[in-house]
Design an enzyme around this catalytic site. Structure first.
Site, mmCIF file in Angstrom:
data_model
loop_
_atom_site.group_PDB
_atom_site.id
_atom_site.type_symbol
_atom_site.label_atom_id
_atom_site.label_comp_id
_atom_site.label_asym_id
_atom_site.label_seq_id
_atom_site.Cartn_x
_atom_site.Cartn_y
_atom_site.Cartn_z
ATOM 1 N N SER A 119 0.490 6.693 3.017
ATOM 2 C CA SER A 119 1.094 7.768 3.811
ATOM 3 C C SER A 119 2.209 8.472 3.076
ATOM 4 O O SER A 119 2.862 7.902 2.196
ATOM 5 C CB SER A 119 1.659 7.198 5.116
ATOM 6 O OG SER A 119 0.644 6.678 5.917
ATOM 7 N N GLU B 100 -6.483 7.109 17.525
ATOM 8 C CA GLU B 100 -7.006 8.437 17.880
ATOM 9 C C GLU B 100 -8.053 8.868 16.855
ATOM 10 O O GLU B 100 -9.117 9.385 17.209
ATOM 11 C CB GLU B 100 -5.869 9.473 17.927
ATOM 12 C CG GLU B 100 -4.981 9.373 19.164
ATOM 13 C CD GLU B 100 -4.055 8.165 19.147
ATOM 14 O OE1 GLU B 100 -3.767 7.643 18.052
ATOM 15 O OE2 GLU B 100 -3.626 7.736 20.227
ATOM 16 N N GLN C 199 0.842 -1.193 0.000
ATOM 17 C CA GLN C 199 0.000 0.000 0.000
ATOM 18 C C GLN C 199 0.880 1.246 0.000
ATOM 19 O O GLN C 199 1.960 1.244 0.576
ATOM 20 C CB GLN C 199 -0.947 -0.008 1.180
ATOM 21 C CG GLN C 199 -0.258 -0.217 2.514
ATOM 22 C CD GLN C 199 -1.228 -0.065 3.654
ATOM 23 O OE1 GLN C 199 -1.914 0.942 3.751
ATOM 24 N NE2 GLN C 199 -1.297 -1.056 4.512
ATOM 25 N N GLU D 145 -10.720 -2.304 5.630
ATOM 26 C CA GLU D 145 -9.516 -2.583 6.410
ATOM 27 C C GLU D 145 -9.832 -2.603 7.901
ATOM 28 O O GLU D 145 -9.407 -3.467 8.637
ATOM 29 C CB GLU D 145 -8.461 -1.517 6.100
ATOM 30 C CG GLU D 145 -7.150 -1.761 6.798
ATOM 31 C CD GLU D 145 -6.086 -0.736 6.421
ATOM 32 O OE1 GLU D 145 -4.933 -0.956 6.778
ATOM 33 O OE2 GLU D 145 -6.415 0.278 5.788
#
Lengths: 385, 326
Positions: free
Chosen positions: A128, A367, A125, A244
């Site tokens: 980011s 978070e 993947q 996911e």
């Protein structure tokens, strides 16, 4: 309300169990985060797919068995109970494939899925970037129009499996003038050995190259390797993100098997008077059971045409934190042997522990998931992060 | 497999919710806590009218059950609305009377429990009975047998003011022997199961009330529910409850199927529901601030209940040990 399996599901379970008992390697494969282990795990994927066990929930034409979600869960329980190898192809199977089923073309599915099912193509993947983590929509890598395709430029990072994988998928900014950051993004696939791609492996906490940085310098991607329409990448990718976090990335079978192994370790090793440790083992067993039953609720809902939305964030926080607590408990049971990270005497717990530590970070940090739970499930106001 | 409540069960839950929402349960709880059982008994009869207690009573004794899934769903609502009284104890007495070899006591008590005509309670061996001062019959476990108390000691206060505890006194053993021992063990499992459901409902109510509060409470010019530190505490509270819920229904399915592992499944549900409700109580208290620490404010009724139910009918340590007992 029931928890009954049909005779057909029981037969399916027995068939999976028998095949796995006959084929799972007797000794654990080397870590899939090493070159040697990656190759061994790729071979295992080929063996799995040869018997059509690599992607049971896919349609038969792509190498699957057209299995229901419940049968997939049954397979996963058997898979991990058999102590079978980790799935080196999981990025492709769990993240890219659902996207292709939902947004891909027939041509893309026919070209990409069978090779993914057999392990011939292993996917990494590429989400980011150095400046785009939780705030993924702020990503800067670009896709610019070229003759017959697109040119990719920029940098991706923390790309899982990319050190040894064949291809990658991710989001690129194709319209820098779009009015909002999450508009003007396009979902593209590219080869990791294409001209202009530089892969620099990154050692994870224990030094193994589990992920990589990708430097992209005018990398050409043909039009056939766009998923969905240009500019629609965010919407396309979010359907994958739900998968996911939701049902498919970490099935209950994995934690049930780990809790069973932990219980066995506790019976073998523990001081029976150490009730603090006993309570932690019990909590791991209870957590694995809770996750299994929670998943059966979701599977029942899906079977009736419902969907899993923000609930997938509950899922992701729960299993990722359960996984760490479970492994920490195992290390404590192992005592001073707990730190042994090679060989078999640690039972692989140390490697599993290192792997578990990444859980609350990848697939959307916990978070971010807690924000989603609070805003979408509890209806709290959006605030500054 | 279909691991969801069906339409009829969901409708039953909605009926109970509506009945209880209109019943001003905080006022009922405050009266009960002060020893005025009138409003509570009236509510009890209305609950019996919906069939809640009949769910634990077999058809041959004018009941509908035992139906553990429906019982779980109903007891979650009773917990959500902080209904006072010997709720889990009633379910335990029903299990006990069902399990005794002798049909006499079952015939005498079960139809009247189902209809709400009598209020019963049960004390485990050497322990307190909940609401002995309100009950028409106080069963207590003595040595190997079961007795009907003739009186009770002084009423002790609990961390949950609605829970009034007293030691049963007197009474000849009704029955004794291995059948009673087994029935008592079974009864304790059902009490633990019902307490788990009540805990879950208590925790859900605490989260609901706290969400409502943090959305309207303003500080620094904004609703405090927009602050990440507040959101994440509530997200954690919800996580605990949402993963305790399937354990409760898993135990219900095990009980309904007569599974030999039902006791272990109940223990898992009890510790998960109890801990999740207690965590929700701590979160509710913290996020309400000083008003949450105030007895006069109704949130206190749920905080006290979550605290007391955590150790009632199976402490967390006992339940965890049972999960691993194999």
């Amino acid at each position: 309300m029931d928890l009954d399996f049909t005779p057909g599901e029981d037969t399916f379970r027995a068939e999976a169990r028998a095949w796995l008992a006959a084929h799972v390697p007797a000794t654990a494969l080397p870590s899939l985060e090493t070159a040697e282990g990656f190759a061994a795990h790729r071979d295992w994927e080929r063996e799995l797919s040869g018997a059509r066990w690599s992607v049971v929930s896919w349609p038969e034409e792509y190498g699957g068995r057209g299995a229901s979600i419940l049968r997939w869960l049954v397979f996963e329980e058997e898979y991990y109970a058999a102590n079978a190898p980790g799935r080196v192809s999981q990025n492709g199977i769990n993240l890219l494939a659902p996207t292709l089923f939902e947004h891909g073309t027939d041509e893309q599915r026919a070209r990409i899925l069978p090779a993914m099912a057999s392990g011939a193509t292993i996917w990494a993947q590429a989400w980011s970037e150095p400046e785009a983590g939780s705030d993924l929509a702020s990503l800067r890598s670009t896709a610019t129009r070229a003759d017959g395709g697109w040119l990719l430029n920029g940098q991706k990072t923390w790309s899982s499996r990319a050190a040894f994988a064949d291809r990658a998928f991710g989001l690129f900014r194709s319209d820098p003038a779009a009015d909002r950051p999450h508009r003007g993004l396009t979902y593209l696939m590219f080869a990791l050995d294409a001209p202009g791609v530089t892969v620099r492996p990154i050692g994870r906490l224990d030094g193994k190259p589990a992920f990589a940085e990708l430097f992209l310098d005018d990398v050409f991607v043909p039009d056939e390797d766009i998923i969905g329409a240009p500019g629609q990448g965010w919407r396309v990718a979010m359907s994958t993100a739900g998968n996911e976090r939701g049902l498919t990335l970490r099935s209950p079978g994995r934690f049930l098997a780990a809790a069973d192994r932990l219980t066995a370790l506790w019976r073998e090793r523990a001081d029976p008077h150490d009730t603090a440790l006993r309570d932690r083992v019990a909590d791991a067993v209870i957590g694995a059971r809770a996750y299994r039953l929670f998943t059966f609720t979701n599977a029942s809902r899906l079977a009736e045409g419902g969907d899993i939305g923000a609930e997938s964030s509950l899922n992701k926080v729960f299993w990722s934190e359960l996984d760490i607590r479970l492994h920490e408990t195992a290390l404590d049971l192992l005592g001073s042997d707990g730190e042994l990270a090679d060989g078999d005497d640690g039972g692989g717990w140390a490697e599993g522990y290192v792997f578990s530590l990444a859980g609350p970070i990848y697939a959307g940090t916990n978070e971010i998931q807690r924000d989603i739970i609070a805003e979408r499930l509890l209806g709290l106001p959006k605030g500054r992060r | 497999m279909r691991f969801l409540l069906d339409a009829e069960q969901t409708a039953f839950v909605r009926t109970l919710d509506q009945l209880l929402a209109a019943a001003d349960t905080p006022a009922v709880v405050r009266a009960w806590s002060a020893g005025d059982h009138g409003p509570g008994r009236a509510l009890w009869e209305r609950l019996a009218g919906t069939g809640v207690f009949a769910l634990a009573v077999p058809e041959e004794y004018d009941g509908l059950g035992p139906l553990p899934v429906e019982l779980a769903a109903a007891f979650v609502e009773l917990g959500r609305h902080a209904v006072p009284g010997p709720l889990a104890e009633t379910i335990a007495v029903c299990a006990l009377l069902r399990g005794l070899g002798d049909r006499g006591p079952a015939k005498e008590w079960l139809p009247r429990i189902a209809s709400g005509e009598v209020l019963v309670t049960l004390a485990p061996a050497g322990s307190y009975a909940l609401d002995a001062d309100a009950a028409d019959a106080v069963f207590h476990v003595v040595a190997d047998g079961l007795a009907l108390a003739t009186g009770h000691g002084p009423v002790r206060a609990s961390l949950d003011p609605a829970r009034r505890l007293a030691r049963p006194t007197g009474g000849e053993p009704l029955m004794s022997g291995p059948a009673v021992r087994d029935a008592v063990r079974e009864a304790a499992d059902w009490a633990s199961f019902a307490t788990a459901a009540q805990s879950l409902g208590t925790g859900l109510a605490l989260v609901e009330q706290t969400v409502a509060y943090v959305k309207q409470r303003t500080q620094f010019g904004t609703a405090i529910g927009g602050f990440q530190a507040v959101k994440h505490q509530l997200a954690n509270a919800l996580l605990g409850l949402e993963f305790a819920r399937p354990l409760l229904y898993g135990a219900a399915v095990a009980l309904a199927g007569g599974s030999p592992g039902a006791g272990r499944d109940i223990a898992a549900a009890k510790v998960a529901c109890g801990e999740a409700a207690y965590a929700a109580a701590r979160t509710a208290l913290q996020l309400h601030g000083a008003i949450g620490y105030t007895a006069e404010y109704d949130l206190s009724l749920w905080i006290g209940k979550a605290t007391a139910l955590r150790t009632a009918w199976g402490t967390p340590a006992e339940c965890r040990a049972r999960v691993l007992a194999g």
